[in-house]
Design an enzyme around this catalytic site. Structure first.
Site, short mmCIF file in Angstrom:
data_model
loop_
_atom_site.label_atom_id
_atom_site.label_comp_id
_atom_site.label_asym_id
_atom_site.label_seq_id
_atom_site.Cartn_x
_atom_site.Cartn_y
_atom_site.Cartn_z
N LEU A 1 0.93 -1.24 -0.19
CA LEU A 1 -0.29 0.11 -0.06
C LEU A 1 0.95 1.22 0.00
CD1 LEU A 1 -2.63 -0.97 2.74
CD2 LEU A 1 -2.88 -0.94 0.20
N ASP A 2 0.48 2.32 -0.67
CA ASP A 2 1.31 3.60 -0.65
C ASP A 2 1.43 4.09 0.93
OD1 ASP A 2 1.11 3.32 -3.32
OD2 ASP A 2 -0.36 4.69 -3.39
N LYS A 3 2.40 4.62 0.99
CA LYS A 3 2.66 5.43 2.38
C LYS A 3 1.36 5.76 3.18
CE LYS A 3 4.96 9.04 4.83
NZ LYS A 3 5.93 10.28 4.54
#
Length: 319
Positions: A137-139
């Site tokens: 998942l993106d940050k």
């Protein structure tokens, strides 16, 4: 400590014409291209049972077989980072990732990542490539992730991801009022001018996102997105492509748009919302050992609940 990793993949037709090491990197996603290249040279990775060279071409339909010894990865330090563990057994670990937590160390984020926290929570993950991380998942995206605790579990989960049988559903809050749900079938690849961005591009990899409307507001829409593929930034890119970028998206969101007549509180919330409004709410996969289908849900985090409340208040006030 080391473990023996064994896996096979059939080369799909869309990889025809690629080098053997390129195709291997597409199929054995847990390992770097350089490591796979070394295994090809050592004979640990074979093409239809025969040794090959990294530069050999593949034509589609061949079987790549990998049998290699994987040593513990000592490059990363365990760190005591709190993890919201939703489920755990001997094979898999499911966590609810908070926004702001980077998944894997990289330039600019050498530590303080989910990977570091996983190594502290479960030291045995040092023997699994990428500490068992099979998807990211993106940050600033929150929500559910599954982590493999063994090489066998990792192989199974990667195969499920490649076969598109892992179910992943997201909540998102987009700018603009959608009239109906639908699907986006548009390839995604590197942006031709900005290498840090992704874009819908003819030369990209196939990418499919299904979406439906959950709730409409005066100038925004709460949508639920289901991934058929898992490209980098896929939902963010696809919704921006439809001209419905996510609230708070610093890369694909474009210029800030405020609803006409909105109160100062809502304007401030929209200006200051600290991340893309995206949450991985639902995850389902087949357990690598038992064969049982496991399904998990993660409630919306507080920041998204607050955002939706303000949008509802604005809608009711302006009626």
């Amino acid at each position: 400590m080391s473990q023996t990793f064994e896996a096979q993949h059939r080369v799909p037709e869309q990889l025809a014409g690629q080098r053997l090491d390129q195709a291997a990197a597409e199929l054995f996603t847990d390992f770097s291209r350089e490591r796979l290249k070394a295994w090809i040279k050592d004979g640990a990775l074979t093409l239809d049972g025969c040794p090959g060279r990294p530069k050999d071409k593949v034509y589609g339909g061949e079987t790549l077989s990998l049998t290699a010894v994987v040593e513990d990865d000592a490059r990363f330090e365990p760190e005591d980072i709190p993890l919201d563990v939703v489920y755990e057994d001997d094979e898999v670990l499911v966590i609810d990732k908070p926004p702001g937590l980077v998944v894997h160390p990289a330039a600019g984020n050498p530590d303080g990542t989910l990977l570091n926290g996983l190594l502290h929570h479960c030291p045995g993950l040092a023997a699994v490539p990428r500490a068992g991380i099979v998807h990211r998942l993106d940050k600033d995206t929150s929500g559910l992730m599954v982590v493999a605790k063994t090489l066998a579990a990792q192989t199974s989960l990667v195969e499920q991801l490649q076969a598109r049988t892992v179910s992943r559903e997201y909540d998102a809050v987009a700018v603009g009022v959608m009239t109906a749900g639908g699907s986006v079938d548009a390839p995604i690849g590197r942006h031709p001018k900005d290498r840090k961005r992704q874009a819908v591009t003819a030369g990209g990899k196939p990418a499919v996102t299904h979406y439906r409307v959950v709730e409409r507001f005066r100038a925004h829409t709460h949508v639920r997105c289901k991934l058929e593929t898992g490209r980098t930034h896929q939902i963010r890119v696809h919704l921006a492509h439809l001209r419905y970028p996510l609230i708070g998206d610093p890369v694909y969101g474009g210029r800030l748009k405020l609803p006409a007549g909105a109160g100062e509180t809502l304007k401030e919330v929209l200006r200051e919302f600290p991340r893309q409004a995206l949450h991985a709410r639902k995850l389902a996969f087949v357990h690598p050992a038992s064969g049982e289908t496991l399904q998990f849900r993660a409630p919306l985090p507080d920041d998204l609940l607050m955002l939706l409340d303000f949008l509802r208040d604005d809608r009711e006030t302006m009626r």
